[in-house]
Design a protein around this motif. Structure first.
Motif, PDB file in Angstrom:
ATOM      1  N   ALA A  72       8.781 -19.883   3.421  1.00  0.00           N
ATOM      2  CA  ALA A  72       9.139 -18.475   3.259  1.00  0.00           C
ATOM      3  C   ALA A  72       8.480 -17.976   1.993  1.00  0.00           C
ATOM      4  N   SER A  73       7.644 -16.964   2.108  1.00  0.00           N
ATOM      5  CA  SER A  73       6.891 -16.512   0.947  1.00  0.00           C
ATOM      6  C   SER A  73       6.655 -15.012   1.007  1.00  0.00           C
ATOM      7  N   THR A  74       6.437 -14.431  -0.169  1.00  0.00           N
ATOM      8  CA  THR A  74       6.070 -13.024  -0.281  1.00  0.00           C
ATOM      9  C   THR A  74       4.934 -12.910  -1.285  1.00  0.00           C
ATOM     10  N   HIS A  75       4.187 -11.836  -1.165  1.00  0.00           N
ATOM     11  CA  HIS A  75       3.110 -11.603  -2.137  1.00  0.00           C
ATOM     12  C   HIS A  75       2.771 -10.120  -2.147  1.00  0.00           C
ATOM     13  N   GLY A  76       2.410  -9.623  -3.312  1.00  0.00           N
ATOM     14  CA  GLY A  76       1.956  -8.251  -3.426  1.00  0.00           C
ATOM     15  C   GLY A  76       3.081  -7.251  -3.610  1.00  0.00           C
ATOM     16  N   ARG A  77       2.782  -5.991  -3.275  1.00  0.00           N
ATOM     17  CA  ARG A  77       3.687  -4.876  -3.517  1.00  0.00           C
ATOM     18  C   ARG A  77       4.140  -4.236  -2.208  1.00  0.00           C
ATOM     19  N   ARG A  78       5.456  -3.959  -2.130  1.00  0.00           N
ATOM     20  CA  ARG A  78       5.928  -3.191  -0.976  1.00  0.00           C
ATOM     21  C   ARG A  78       5.545  -1.722  -1.130  1.00  0.00           C
ATOM     22  N   ASP A  79       5.369  -1.302  -2.381  1.00  0.00           N
ATOM     23  CA  ASP A  79       4.890   0.048  -2.694  1.00  0.00           C
ATOM     24  C   ASP A  79       3.937  -0.099  -3.868  1.00  0.00           C
ATOM     25  N   GLU A  80       2.660  -0.018  -3.556  1.00  0.00           N
ATOM     26  CA  GLU A  80       1.656  -0.284  -4.581  1.00  0.00           C
ATOM     27  C   GLU A  80       1.655   0.777  -5.669  1.00  0.00           C
ATOM     28  N   GLU A  81       1.792   2.036  -5.263  1.00  0.00           N
ATOM     29  CA  GLU A  81       1.717   3.128  -6.222  1.00  0.00           C
ATOM     30  C   GLU A  81       2.905   3.110  -7.186  1.00  0.00           C
ATOM     31  N   ALA A  82       4.070   2.687  -6.689  1.00  0.00           N
ATOM     32  CA  ALA A  82       5.261   2.609  -7.534  1.00  0.00           C
ATOM     33  C   ALA A  82       5.405   1.246  -8.201  1.00  0.00           C
ATOM     34  N   ASP A  83       4.477   0.334  -7.936  1.00  0.00           N
ATOM     35  CA  ASP A  83       4.473  -1.010  -8.511  1.00  0.00           C
ATOM     36  C   ASP A  83       5.784  -1.758  -8.207  1.00  0.00           C
ATOM     37  N   LEU A 119      -4.533  -5.629   2.033  1.00  0.00           N
ATOM     38  CA  LEU A 119      -3.115  -5.369   2.213  1.00  0.00           C
ATOM     39  C   LEU A 119      -2.491  -5.086   0.853  1.00  0.00           C
ATOM     40  N   ALA A 120      -1.412  -4.292   0.860  1.00  0.00           N
ATOM     41  CA  ALA A 120      -0.658  -4.084  -0.376  1.00  0.00           C
ATOM     42  C   ALA A 120       0.260  -5.270  -0.642  1.00  0.00           C
ATOM     43  N   GLY A 121       0.862  -5.800   0.421  1.00  0.00           N
ATOM     44  CA  GLY A 121       1.767  -6.929   0.289  1.00  0.00           C
ATOM     45  C   GLY A 121       2.175  -7.449   1.652  1.00  0.00           C
ATOM     46  N   TRP A 122       2.840  -8.605   1.662  1.00  0.00           N
ATOM     47  CA  TRP A 122       3.231  -9.216   2.934  1.00  0.00           C
ATOM     48  C   TRP A 122       4.378 -10.194   2.720  1.00  0.00           C
ATOM     49  N   GLN A 123       4.949 -10.630   3.850  1.00  0.00           N
ATOM     50  CA  GLN A 123       6.008 -11.635   3.860  1.00  0.00           C
ATOM     51  C   GLN A 123       5.773 -12.546   5.053  1.00  0.00           C
ATOM     52  N   GLY A 138     -14.429   4.391   5.602  1.00  0.00           N
ATOM     53  CA  GLY A 138     -15.047   3.216   5.012  1.00  0.00           C
ATOM     54  C   GLY A 138     -14.139   2.011   4.981  1.00  0.00           C
ATOM     55  N   ARG A 139     -13.131   2.009   5.842  1.00  0.00           N
ATOM     56  CA  ARG A 139     -12.165   0.904   5.937  1.00  0.00           C
ATOM     57  C   ARG A 139     -11.397   0.704   4.636  1.00  0.00           C
ATOM     58  N   THR A 140     -11.288   1.759   3.850  1.00  0.00           N
ATOM     59  CA  THR A 140     -10.444   1.696   2.667  1.00  0.00           C
ATOM     60  C   THR A 140      -8.993   1.923   3.078  1.00  0.00           C
ATOM     61  N   ARG A 141      -8.076   1.382   2.300  1.00  0.00           N
ATOM     62  CA  ARG A 141      -6.652   1.515   2.615  1.00  0.00           C
ATOM     63  C   ARG A 141      -6.097   2.761   1.931  1.00  0.00           C
ATOM     64  N   VAL A 142      -5.431   3.623   2.740  1.00  0.00           N
ATOM     65  CA  VAL A 142      -4.863   4.858   2.199  1.00  0.00           C
ATOM     66  C   VAL A 142      -3.374   4.912   2.543  1.00  0.00           C
ATOM     67  N   ARG A 143      -2.607   5.589   1.718  1.00  0.00           N
ATOM     68  CA  ARG A 143      -1.179   5.730   1.946  1.00  0.00           C
ATOM     69  C   ARG A 143      -0.946   6.653   3.140  1.00  0.00           C
ATOM     70  N   ALA A 144       0.067   6.335   3.971  1.00  0.00           N
ATOM     71  CA  ALA A 144       0.333   7.095   5.199  1.00  0.00           C
ATOM     72  C   ALA A 144       1.796   7.521   5.252  1.00  0.00           C
ATOM     73  N   ASP A 145       2.233   8.229   4.218  1.00  0.00           N
ATOM     74  CA  ASP A 145       3.634   8.636   4.148  1.00  0.00           C
ATOM     75  C   ASP A 145       4.039   9.525   5.317  1.00  0.00           C
ATOM     76  N   ALA A 167       9.195  -0.833   2.620  1.00  0.00           N
ATOM     77  CA  ALA A 167       7.772  -0.875   2.260  1.00  0.00           C
ATOM     78  C   ALA A 167       7.096   0.446   2.572  1.00  0.00           C
ATOM     79  N   ALA A 168       6.187   0.854   1.715  1.00  0.00           N
ATOM     80  CA  ALA A 168       5.349   2.011   1.988  1.00  0.00           C
ATOM     81  C   ALA A 168       4.405   1.683   3.146  1.00  0.00           C
ATOM     82  N   LEU A 169       4.003   2.708   3.859  1.00  0.00           N
ATOM     83  CA  LEU A 169       3.097   2.530   4.986  1.00  0.00           C
ATOM     84  C   LEU A 169       1.684   2.919   4.571  1.00  0.00           C
ATOM     85  N   TYR A 170       0.709   2.107   5.001  1.00  0.00           N
ATOM     86  CA  TYR A 170      -0.691   2.361   4.702  1.00  0.00           C
ATOM     87  C   TYR A 170      -1.502   2.360   5.991  1.00  0.00           C
TER      88      TYR A 170
END
Length: 414
Positions: free
Chosen positions: A58-69, A42-46, A255-262, A247-250
Motif C-alpha cells: 500500500a503506497s502513495t506518492h505525489g500531491r492530491r492537489d498540486e497547486e495547493a501542495d 501525474l500529480a499523485g497516485w495510490q 502538447g500532452r501537458t497536464r492541466v487542471r480540470a476543475d 483529489a483535484a482533477l487534471y
C-alpha cells in the motif's frame, strides 16, 4: 453519505514474502510510478496490492492537489468514474438473485420508453435512416454493453454525434435527472442490434434506472443499503463527503501537458442532479479494496454476503456473443487496454487469452477502470486484487493498467 463508522485505513497486513511475493521486486511498483510524478505525467497516485485477502503493498506518492501542495494520503477521495459500473452491476445482480428480474427480460417491462427501439442503418446524425430493432434491449445487454447504446464522447459513429447534439458528451443537459436521461436515450437510434456487438455506453446508467424502478428506491439509497453500508464502504457515494480531502482533477492539454480540470471535477463535490450508475461515484482506496475483496471471496466479506458465489463466478464469465473477444465484436474506439484476448462479463472485463492480451495476467481476471486513469482487477486464479488510483483524464493517456499488472506479476515468485 452514510453515518456508519469511519472508514478503516488501508495498511499493509501481510509480509509479501509470506504469500509468494519478492518484496524487492514488488517495490518496483513505487519506483516506476514515482517517475510519473517526478516528470509531471501525474500529480499523485495510490496503489494497493493484496493476496489471499491480505494487503501486501500500500503506497502513495505525489500531491492530491498540486497547486495547493496537498499530499496524497491514505484516505484521499478519488473520482472513480466507470469503476462505479461494477458496483451498479452488482446491484442489478442482487435483484436477479431475488427473482425480481431475469437477465433475458426486455427492459421495456419497467422502462416503457424502450418499447420500440430503432437501429441505425445509415446516414448522418441530422438525417439518420433507422429500422425497427429485431431484438428488444434486454437486461443482460445492459450488463454487457451489447445494448446498442453509446457515449457522445466516442466521436466514432453518427449516433455518437446525435448524443452530443442533445447535450450528452461528458455530462447531461442541465436540469435532467436519471429518468429523463433514460427517456432521451431511448428516443435515439441504437448503434447496432442488441446482443450482436459490444459498444461501451450509457448502458450501466440505464441499468441504474432499472434498479430504481424494480426496487422502488433511488439508486443511491439502494446501493447504500444493499452494498456500501453492508461492506463498510462509508466514504463511497455520488458526492464527495469531504471535498478538502478529494483529489483535484487534471487532464491532458495541448502538447500532452497536464492541466487542471476543475470544471469537470466540480460536479462530484456537490449534490448530483442525476445519479450516474455508470460513472458518478467518489471512493477511497480502503473502500474500493473492500469491494474487490467481496468479489475475490465469491460475494462475501467479514461475514456479510452480498452475492452468492455462483453468481460472482457467472459474473466473471465471458458473455459476449459467440464467446468472442472485444477485438472481434467490439466497436473500434479508443481504449486504455487491449481488446485482444479480453471478453466481457456482467459488468466487468474478463481475460480469456493472456497470450493474445500481451500482458502478464491470468485467465478469468475480472477488471475495469475509470476515465481518470483509475483501475482495479481481481485475479481468482492467483488470489490477487489490485488498485491504482489517480486523477488524470483520459484513461488512455498512459499505459498505466498494463504496467501495473506487469509490475505486480513480475514480483510473484511462488
Amino acid at each position: 453519505m452514510s453515518t456508519a463508522a469511519p472508514e478503516r485505513p488501508i495498511t499493509v497486513e501481510e509480509d509479501p514474502a509470506a504469500v509468494g511475493f519478492d518484496p524487492a521486486r514488488l517495490a518496483r511498483v513505487d519506483t516506476h510510478f514515482r517517475r510519473y510524478v517526478d516528470d509531471g505525467r501525474l500529480a499523485g497516485w495510490q496503489a494497493v496490492v493484496a493476496r489471499h485477502g491480505k494487503v501486501v503493498h500500500a503506497s502513495t506518492h505525489g500531491r492530491r492537489d498540486e497547486e495547493a501542495d496537498l499530499p496524497v494520503e491514505a484516505d484521499t477521495r478519488w473520482r472513480i468514474y466507470s469503476m462505479t459500473k461494477p458496483i451498479t452491476s452488482v446491484g442489478a445482480l442482487i435483484l436477479f438473485e431475488r427473482g425480481e428480474l431475469e437477465l433475458t427480460d426486455p427492459i421495456s417491462r419497467w422502462l416503457p420508453a424502450f418499447a420500440e427501439p430503432r437501429v441505425y442503418v445509415k446516414g448522418s446524425a441530422t438525417a439518420p435512416l433507422t429500422m425497427p430493432s429485431p431484438e428488444p434491449v434486454r437486461v443482460w445487454h445492459l450488463l454487457t454493453h451489447t445494448a446498442g447504446l453509446t457515449y457522445g464522447f466516442h466521436h466514432a459513429h453518427p449516433v455518437d454525434e446525435l448524443y452530443r447534439s442533445r447535450g450528452f458528451e461528458w455530462g447531461v443537459p442541465e436540469g435532467m435527472d436519471l429518468a429523463a436521461c433514460v427517456d432521451a436515450w431511448a428516443q435515439m437510434p441504437l448503434v447496432h442490434t442488441p446482443g450482436t456487438e459490444w459498444n461501451y455506453s450509457h448502458a450501466t446508467d440505464v441499468l441504474g434506472r432499472l434498479i430504481e424502478v424494480v426496487s422502488g428506491q433511488s439508486l443511491d439509497a439502494f446501493l447504500r443499503a444493499e452494498i456500501l453500508d453492508p461492506l463498510g464502504m462509508t466514504t463511497t457515494g455520488f458526492q464527495a463527503d469531504d471535498p478538502s480531502r478529494t483529489a483535484a482533477l487534471y487532464a491532458l492539454g495541448p502538447g500532452r501537458t497536464r492541466v487542471r480540470a476543475d470544471g469537470m471535477g466540480e460536479p462530484f463535490l456537490r449534490p448530483p442532479t442525476w445519479l450516474s450508475g455508470g460513472g458518478g461515484m467518489v471512493s477511497t482506496a480502503s473502500d474500493y479494496h473492500r469491494f474487490t475483496q467481496m468479489l475475490a471471496r465469491g460475494g462475501e466479506l467479514d461475514g456479510v454476503r452480498i452475492l452468492g458465489s455462483r453468481t460472482v463466478a457467472y459474473m466473471g464469465r465471458n458473455h459476449l456473443p459467440g464467446g468472442l473477444d472485444l477485438e472481434q465484436v467490439g466497436r473500434p474506439l479508443f481504449a486504455e487496454m487491449p481488446f485482444h484476448g479480453v471478453g466481457f462479463g456482467l459488468g466487468v472485463s474478463v481475460v480469456t487469452d493472456p497470450a493474445a492480451y500481451r500482458t502478464l495476467v491470468s485467465p478469468g481476471e475480472m477488471a475495469w477502470g475509470g476515465a481518470a486513469s483509475t483501475a482495479f482487477w481481481v485475479d481468482p486464479a492467483e488470489g490477487i486484487t489490485a488498485l491504482f488510483l489517480t486523477q488524470l483524464l483520459p484513461s488512455s493517456a498512459h499505459p498505466i493498467r498494463s504496467q501495473m499488472r506487469s509490475l505486480v506479476y513480475q514480483a510473484l515468485v511462488d
